[in-house]
Design a protein around this motif. Structure first.
Motif, PDB file in Angstrom:
ATOM      1  N   GLU A   1       3.939  16.991 -12.393  1.00 17.87           N
ATOM      2  CA  GLU A   1       4.640  15.805 -12.887  1.00 17.87           C
ATOM      3  C   GLU A   1       4.413  14.577 -12.006  1.00 17.87           C
ATOM      4  N   LEU A   2       3.929  14.791 -10.784  1.00 16.51           N
ATOM      5  CA  LEU A   2       3.711  13.692  -9.850  1.00 16.51           C
ATOM      6  C   LEU A   2       2.296  13.142  -9.971  1.00 16.51           C
ATOM      7  N   PRO A   3       2.155  11.832  -9.814  1.00 20.23           N
ATOM      8  CA  PRO A   3       0.793  11.277  -9.801  1.00 20.23           C
ATOM      9  C   PRO A   3       0.034  11.737  -8.557  1.00 20.23           C
ATOM     10  N   ILE A   4      -1.277  11.580  -8.568  1.00 18.69           N
ATOM     11  CA  ILE A   4      -2.112  11.877  -7.406  1.00 18.69           C
ATOM     12  C   ILE A   4      -1.667  10.970  -6.262  1.00 18.69           C
ATOM     13  N   ASN A   5      -1.772  11.475  -5.039  1.00 20.18           N
ATOM     14  CA  ASN A   5      -1.439  10.712  -3.831  1.00 20.18           C
ATOM     15  C   ASN A   5       0.068  10.417  -3.753  1.00 20.18           C
ATOM     16  N   THR A   6       0.883  11.381  -4.199  1.00 19.33           N
ATOM     17  CA  THR A   6       2.330  11.205  -4.210  1.00 19.33           C
ATOM     18  C   THR A   6       3.003  12.318  -3.426  1.00 19.33           C
ATOM     19  N   MET A   7       3.984  11.935  -2.613  1.00 15.00           N
ATOM     20  CA  MET A   7       4.823  12.892  -1.898  1.00 15.00           C
ATOM     21  C   MET A   7       6.208  12.872  -2.533  1.00 15.00           C
ATOM     22  N   PHE A   8       6.848  14.025  -2.559  1.00 14.99           N
ATOM     23  CA  PHE A   8       8.240  14.101  -3.009  1.00 14.99           C
ATOM     24  C   PHE A   8       9.113  14.444  -1.818  1.00 14.99           C
ATOM     25  N   VAL A   9      10.247  13.743  -1.698  1.00 18.81           N
ATOM     26  CA  VAL A   9      11.241  14.075  -0.676  1.00 18.81           C
ATOM     27  C   VAL A   9      12.599  14.226  -1.344  1.00 18.81           C
TER      28      VAL A   9
ATOM     29  N   LEU B   1       9.937   8.037 -11.422  1.00 16.54           N
ATOM     30  CA  LEU B   1       8.768   8.882 -11.677  1.00 16.54           C
ATOM     31  C   LEU B   1       7.764   8.146 -12.574  1.00 16.54           C
ATOM     32  N   LYS B   2       8.262   7.502 -13.618  1.00 12.01           N
ATOM     33  CA  LYS B   2       7.379   6.705 -14.477  1.00 12.01           C
ATOM     34  C   LYS B   2       6.803   5.526 -13.702  1.00 12.01           C
ATOM     35  N   LEU B   3       7.618   4.935 -12.821  1.00 12.09           N
ATOM     36  CA  LEU B   3       7.130   3.849 -11.967  1.00 12.09           C
ATOM     37  C   LEU B   3       5.986   4.338 -11.087  1.00 12.09           C
ATOM     38  N   ALA B   4       6.124   5.517 -10.506  1.00 11.60           N
ATOM     39  CA  ALA B   4       5.070   6.066  -9.653  1.00 11.60           C
ATOM     40  C   ALA B   4       3.767   6.231 -10.441  1.00 11.60           C
ATOM     41  N   HIS B   5       3.860   6.709 -11.680  1.00 12.40           N
ATOM     42  CA  HIS B   5       2.665   6.843 -12.511  1.00 12.40           C
ATOM     43  C   HIS B   5       2.067   5.472 -12.824  1.00 12.40           C
ATOM     44  N   TYR B   6       2.913   4.510 -13.138  1.00 10.15           N
ATOM     45  CA  TYR B   6       2.453   3.152 -13.427  1.00 10.15           C
ATOM     46  C   TYR B   6       1.686   2.586 -12.230  1.00 10.15           C
TER      47      TYR B   6
ATOM     48  N   ARG C   1       0.812  -1.214   0.000  1.00 10.54           N
ATOM     49  CA  ARG C   1       0.000   0.000   0.000  1.00 10.54           C
ATOM     50  C   ARG C   1       0.849   1.270   0.000  1.00 10.54           C
ATOM     51  N   ILE C   2       2.189   1.091   0.138  1.00  7.29           N
ATOM     52  CA  ILE C   2       3.106   2.227   0.169  1.00  7.29           C
ATOM     53  C   ILE C   2       4.308   1.868  -0.698  1.00  7.29           C
ATOM     54  N   VAL C   3       4.719   2.788  -1.560  1.00  5.26           N
ATOM     55  CA  VAL C   3       5.921   2.593  -2.373  1.00  5.26           C
ATOM     56  C   VAL C   3       6.800   3.819  -2.206  1.00  5.26           C
ATOM     57  N   LEU C   4       8.046   3.570  -1.810  1.00  3.68           N
ATOM     58  CA  LEU C   4       9.066   4.612  -1.709  1.00  3.68           C
ATOM     59  C   LEU C   4      10.090   4.324  -2.792  1.00  3.68           C
ATOM     60  N   THR C   5      10.196   5.222  -3.766  1.00  2.31           N
ATOM     61  CA  THR C   5      11.085   4.972  -4.895  1.00  2.31           C
ATOM     62  C   THR C   5      12.005   6.151  -5.178  1.00  2.31           C
ATOM     63  N   ASP C   6      13.227   5.823  -5.543  1.00  2.00           N
ATOM     64  CA  ASP C   6      14.167   6.806  -6.050  1.00  2.00           C
ATOM     65  C   ASP C   6      13.744   7.136  -7.480  1.00  2.00           C
ATOM     66  N   ILE C   7      14.131   8.289  -7.987  1.00  2.00           N
ATOM     67  CA  ILE C   7      13.804   8.630  -9.373  1.00  2.00           C
ATOM     68  C   ILE C   7      14.843   8.070 -10.335  1.00  2.00           C
ATOM     69  N   GLN C   8      16.128   8.329 -10.081  1.00  6.95           N
ATOM     70  CA  GLN C   8      17.169   7.905 -11.016  1.00  6.95           C
ATOM     71  C   GLN C   8      17.524   6.435 -10.782  1.00  6.95           C
ATOM     72  N   MET C   9      17.132   5.601 -11.753  1.00  3.79           N
ATOM     73  CA  MET C   9      17.448   4.178 -11.701  1.00  3.79           C
ATOM     74  C   MET C   9      17.637   3.660 -13.117  1.00  3.79           C
ATOM     75  N   PRO C  10      18.464   2.632 -13.256  1.00  3.13           N
ATOM     76  CA  PRO C  10      18.603   2.018 -14.577  1.00  3.13           C
ATOM     77  C   PRO C  10      17.374   1.170 -14.900  1.00  3.13           C
ATOM     78  N   GLY C  11      17.212   0.849 -16.149  1.00  4.88           N
ATOM     79  CA  GLY C  11      16.106  -0.016 -16.550  1.00  4.88           C
ATOM     80  C   GLY C  11      15.191   0.664 -17.540  1.00  4.88           C
ATOM     81  N   SER C  12      14.044   0.064 -17.764  1.00  6.50           N
ATOM     82  CA  SER C  12      13.130   0.556 -18.794  1.00  6.50           C
ATOM     83  C   SER C  12      12.369   1.812 -18.375  1.00  6.50           C
ATOM     84  N   MET C  13      12.332   2.107 -17.068  1.00  2.00           N
ATOM     85  CA  MET C  13      11.668   3.333 -16.617  1.00  2.00           C
ATOM     86  C   MET C  13      12.328   3.836 -15.342  1.00  2.00           C
ATOM     87  N   ASP C  14      12.213   5.127 -15.119  1.00  2.00           N
ATOM     88  CA  ASP C  14      12.747   5.703 -13.882  1.00  2.00           C
ATOM     89  C   ASP C  14      11.666   5.652 -12.797  1.00  2.00           C
TER      90      ASP C  14
END
Length: 126
Positions: A98-106, A70-75, A55-68
């Protein structure tokens, strides 16, 4: 306690830096959460699909792979509402639009206790 707020809920930590990820896993486990982790957005999607109690996801923005992160948060926001999303970065500072609904930035570096406090404040919405 946090685990009482999110009964049966889990938190997913997504960061490609192992030391940061493992420190956050330890912190949130100590706070009473069931914690899962992933080193990329691609791995996080696999974990999300296999664990409906997240029910909670804490993600970094800069990561290798098919999406960063921020895109993960939207997904995740599109497919797993009402997951509480926390997006972190020491370099990128996304706008509210740029942030999805129900998203905090730190901003990194951040104190995990402050993130926990924000999660606790958001508990009724999560």
């Amino acid at each position: 306690m946090a685990s009482e707020i999110f009964t049966e809920a889990a938190i997913l930590i997504v960061d490609d830096e192992p030391i940061i990820r493992f420190d956050l896993v330890d912190f949130f486990e100590d706070a009473g959460f069931r914690v899962l982790d992933a080193e990329s957005a691609d791995a996080a999607i696999v974990v999300m699909n296999a664990n409906p109690t997240i029910r909670i996801v804490l993600t970094d923005i800069q990561m290798p792979g098919s999406m960063d992160g921020l895109k993960l948060a939207h997904y995740i926001g599109d497919r797993y509402p009402p997951t509480l999303l926390i997006v972190a970065s020491g370099i990128v500072k996304p706008t509210a639009q740029e942030l999805p609904i129900n998203t905090m930035f730190v901003s990194k570096p951040y104190n995990p206790r402050q993130v926990l406090a924000a999660i606790q404040r958001a508990a009724p919405a999560a």
